[in-house]
Design a protein around this motif. Structure first.
Motif, PDB file in Angstrom:
ATOM      1  N   ARG A   1      11.130  -3.307  -8.086  1.00 42.88           N
ATOM      2  CA  ARG A   1      10.281  -2.123  -8.262  1.00 42.88           C
ATOM      3  C   ARG A   1       8.943  -2.256  -7.539  1.00 42.88           C
ATOM      4  NH1 ARG A   1      14.440  -0.647  -8.860  1.00 42.88           N
ATOM      5  NH2 ARG A   1      15.454   0.322 -10.671  1.00 42.88           N
ATOM      6  N   PHE A   2       8.638  -3.477  -7.122  1.00 44.99           N
ATOM      7  CA  PHE A   2       7.429  -3.728  -6.362  1.00 44.99           C
ATOM      8  C   PHE A   2       7.759  -4.661  -5.203  1.00 44.99           C
ATOM      9  CE2 PHE A   2       5.899  -2.654 -10.566  1.00 44.99           C
ATOM     10  CZ  PHE A   2       4.881  -1.758 -10.291  1.00 44.99           C
ATOM     11  N   SER A   3       7.119  -4.406  -4.075  1.00 47.61           N
ATOM     12  CA  SER A   3       7.209  -5.318  -2.940  1.00 47.61           C
ATOM     13  C   SER A   3       5.779  -5.525  -2.447  1.00 47.61           C
ATOM     14  CB  SER A   3       8.127  -4.746  -1.855  1.00 47.61           C
ATOM     15  OG  SER A   3       8.392  -5.717  -0.868  1.00 47.61           O
ATOM     16  N   GLY A   4       5.629  -5.943  -1.197  1.00 48.01           N
ATOM     17  CA  GLY A   4       4.277  -6.158  -0.704  1.00 48.01           C
ATOM     18  C   GLY A   4       4.259  -7.082   0.483  1.00 48.01           C
TER      19      GLY A   4
ATOM     20  N   VAL B   1       7.910   0.231  -4.898  1.00 45.00           N
ATOM     21  CA  VAL B   1       9.176   0.681  -4.315  1.00 45.00           C
ATOM     22  C   VAL B   1       9.559   1.932  -5.088  1.00 45.00           C
ATOM     23  CG1 VAL B   1      11.582   0.126  -3.856  1.00 45.00           C
ATOM     24  CG2 VAL B   1       9.836  -1.671  -3.710  1.00 45.00           C
ATOM     25  N   VAL B   2       9.707   3.049  -4.397  1.00 39.58           N
ATOM     26  CA  VAL B   2       9.918   4.326  -5.075  1.00 39.58           C
ATOM     27  C   VAL B   2      11.341   4.823  -4.852  1.00 39.58           C
ATOM     28  CG1 VAL B   2       7.468   4.884  -4.832  1.00 39.58           C
ATOM     29  CG2 VAL B   2       9.094   5.703  -3.116  1.00 39.58           C
ATOM     30  N   PRO B   3      11.846   5.669  -5.775  1.00 41.58           N
ATOM     31  CA  PRO B   3      13.192   6.214  -5.605  1.00 41.58           C
ATOM     32  C   PRO B   3      13.352   6.901  -4.254  1.00 41.58           C
ATOM     33  CG  PRO B   3      12.370   6.686  -7.808  1.00 41.58           C
ATOM     34  CD  PRO B   3      11.218   6.111  -7.041  1.00 41.58           C
ATOM     35  N   GLY B   4      14.457   6.638  -3.607  1.00 51.72           N
ATOM     36  CA  GLY B   4      14.730   7.228  -2.311  1.00 51.72           C
ATOM     37  C   GLY B   4      14.180   6.440  -1.139  1.00 51.72           C
ATOM     38  N   ASP B   5      13.512   5.329  -1.421  1.00 59.22           N
ATOM     39  CA  ASP B   5      12.988   4.515  -0.329  1.00 59.22           C
ATOM     40  C   ASP B   5      14.106   4.044   0.594  1.00 59.22           C
ATOM     41  OD1 ASP B   5      10.261   4.235   0.001  1.00 59.22           O
ATOM     42  OD2 ASP B   5      10.043   2.644  -1.482  1.00 59.22           O
TER      43      ASP B   5
ATOM     44  N   THR C   1      10.771   3.498   5.210  1.00 61.41           N
ATOM     45  CA  THR C   1       9.656   4.010   4.412  1.00 61.41           C
ATOM     46  C   THR C   1       8.942   2.876   3.681  1.00 61.41           C
ATOM     47  OG1 THR C   1      11.105   4.505   2.512  1.00 61.41           O
ATOM     48  CG2 THR C   1      10.710   6.276   4.112  1.00 61.41           C
ATOM     49  N   LEU C   2       9.705   1.907   3.211  1.00 63.47           N
ATOM     50  CA  LEU C   2       9.084   0.763   2.540  1.00 63.47           C
ATOM     51  C   LEU C   2       8.286  -0.068   3.553  1.00 63.47           C
ATOM     52  CD1 LEU C   2       8.574  -0.957   0.077  1.00 63.47           C
ATOM     53  CD2 LEU C   2      10.796  -2.076   0.462  1.00 63.47           C
ATOM     54  N   ALA C   3       8.826  -0.209   4.744  1.00 59.69           N
ATOM     55  CA  ALA C   3       8.118  -0.955   5.789  1.00 59.69           C
ATOM     56  C   ALA C   3       6.792  -0.292   6.126  1.00 59.69           C
ATOM     57  CB  ALA C   3       8.983  -1.072   7.035  1.00 59.69           C
ATOM     58  N   ALA C   4       6.791   1.035   6.232  1.00 57.33           N
ATOM     59  CA  ALA C   4       5.560   1.752   6.571  1.00 57.33           C
ATOM     60  C   ALA C   4       4.514   1.588   5.466  1.00 57.33           C
ATOM     61  CB  ALA C   4       5.861   3.229   6.802  1.00 57.33           C
ATOM     62  N   ARG C   5       4.946   1.675   4.226  1.00 62.70           N
ATOM     63  CA  ARG C   5       4.012   1.511   3.107  1.00 62.70           C
ATOM     64  C   ARG C   5       3.463   0.089   3.073  1.00 62.70           C
ATOM     65  NH1 ARG C   5       7.348   2.505  -0.805  1.00 62.70           N
ATOM     66  NH2 ARG C   5       7.293   4.727  -0.293  1.00 62.70           N
ATOM     67  N   THR C   6       4.322  -0.862   3.341  1.00 65.69           N
ATOM     68  CA  THR C   6       3.900  -2.267   3.342  1.00 65.69           C
ATOM     69  C   THR C   6       2.937  -2.549   4.489  1.00 65.69           C
ATOM     70  OG1 THR C   6       6.025  -2.904   2.355  1.00 65.69           O
ATOM     71  CG2 THR C   6       4.724  -4.651   3.387  1.00 65.69           C
ATOM     72  N   LEU C   7       3.172  -1.931   5.629  1.00 67.39           N
ATOM     73  CA  LEU C   7       2.317  -2.164   6.787  1.00 67.39           C
ATOM     74  C   LEU C   7       0.879  -1.728   6.503  1.00 67.39           C
ATOM     75  CD1 LEU C   7       2.451  -3.288   9.666  1.00 67.39           C
ATOM     76  CD2 LEU C   7       2.832  -0.942  10.465  1.00 67.39           C
TER      77      LEU C   7
END
Length: 213
Positions: A134-137, A160-164, A168-174
């Motif tokens: 549920r969380f990354s980083g 980490v959100v539903p539908g990721d 999209t996760l990479a962009a949020r992490t960046l």
């Protein structure tokens, strides 16, 4: 003012974390002065970005060397000639030899797009999604001979959100990487975070600057 530490950034690609570091280092009070951007790939996009910022660049194409050790020796010679005190890996896609790592131990850092020790290596975001976290980083750590295993300097958490998807996760992490890396490099360059007896130690509450959510 204390002398800024002469810093080299090693890249292999577009250099987005490099750009965040160059922006931070444009402030004369930032304790790291980026004096060299070095790439193992002649076409790395980050080289042009560094040149635009008037930072000297150099290419050492790994394909021109018979062994990893030979390549690392060439890199080391360039770093020494430039008087480098701190090495920052920013999307540098080469495994470094134990001898090179040992020489720069405590003076070389890396950023990895997961919350280490989880999800080492490549395809990190796919690993995270498959695991159902549920969380990354992202994590900044001192570089040791074991890949993605050096003592942690700082971490930033993203949801980490539903539908990721991996993208999209990479962009949020960046986005988190761009906040975390300058903060961590600043602590290491100033000596407020350092490697001692295989562990990261901090001056006072400096660790709070690299604990982001």
């Amino acid at each position: 003012m204390t002398a800024r530490r002469r810093t080299a950034i090693l890249i292999s690609g577009r250099g987005s974390n490099m750009a965040a570091l160059l922006e931070a280092a444009a402030n004369p009070e930032f304790p790291a002065e980026v004096v060299l951007v070095l790439s193992n790939k002649p076409g790395a996009g980050g080289l042009a970005r560094a040149a635009e910022a008037d930072v000297p660049t150099q290419v050492i194409d790994h394909r021109g060397f018979a062994t990893r050790a030979d390549f690392d020796t060439a890199v080391d010679e360039v770093l020494e000639a430039a008087g480098i005190e701190l090495v920052v890996l920013a999307g540098f896609m080469r495994l470094l030899t134990p001898a090179f790592v040992e020489k720069w131990l405590g003076r070389m850092v890396n950023i990895h797009p997961s919350l280490l020790p989880s999800f080492k290596g490549v395809h990190v975001h796919e690993q995270a999604l498959q695991a159902g976290v549920r969380f990354s980083g992202c994590t900044v750590h001192f570089v040791t001979a074991d890949m993605d295993a050096g003592p942690i300097i700082g971490q930033a958490v993203v949801p980490v959100v539903p539908g990721d998807t991996a993208d999209t996760l990479a962009a949020r992490t960046l986005g988190a990487e761009h906040r975390l890396y300058p903060a961590a490099v600043g602590l290491v360059a100033s000596g407020q975070a350092r490697l001692e007896d295989g562990h990261t130690v901090y001056d006072g509450d400096a660790w709070t600057a690299v604990t982001l959510s």
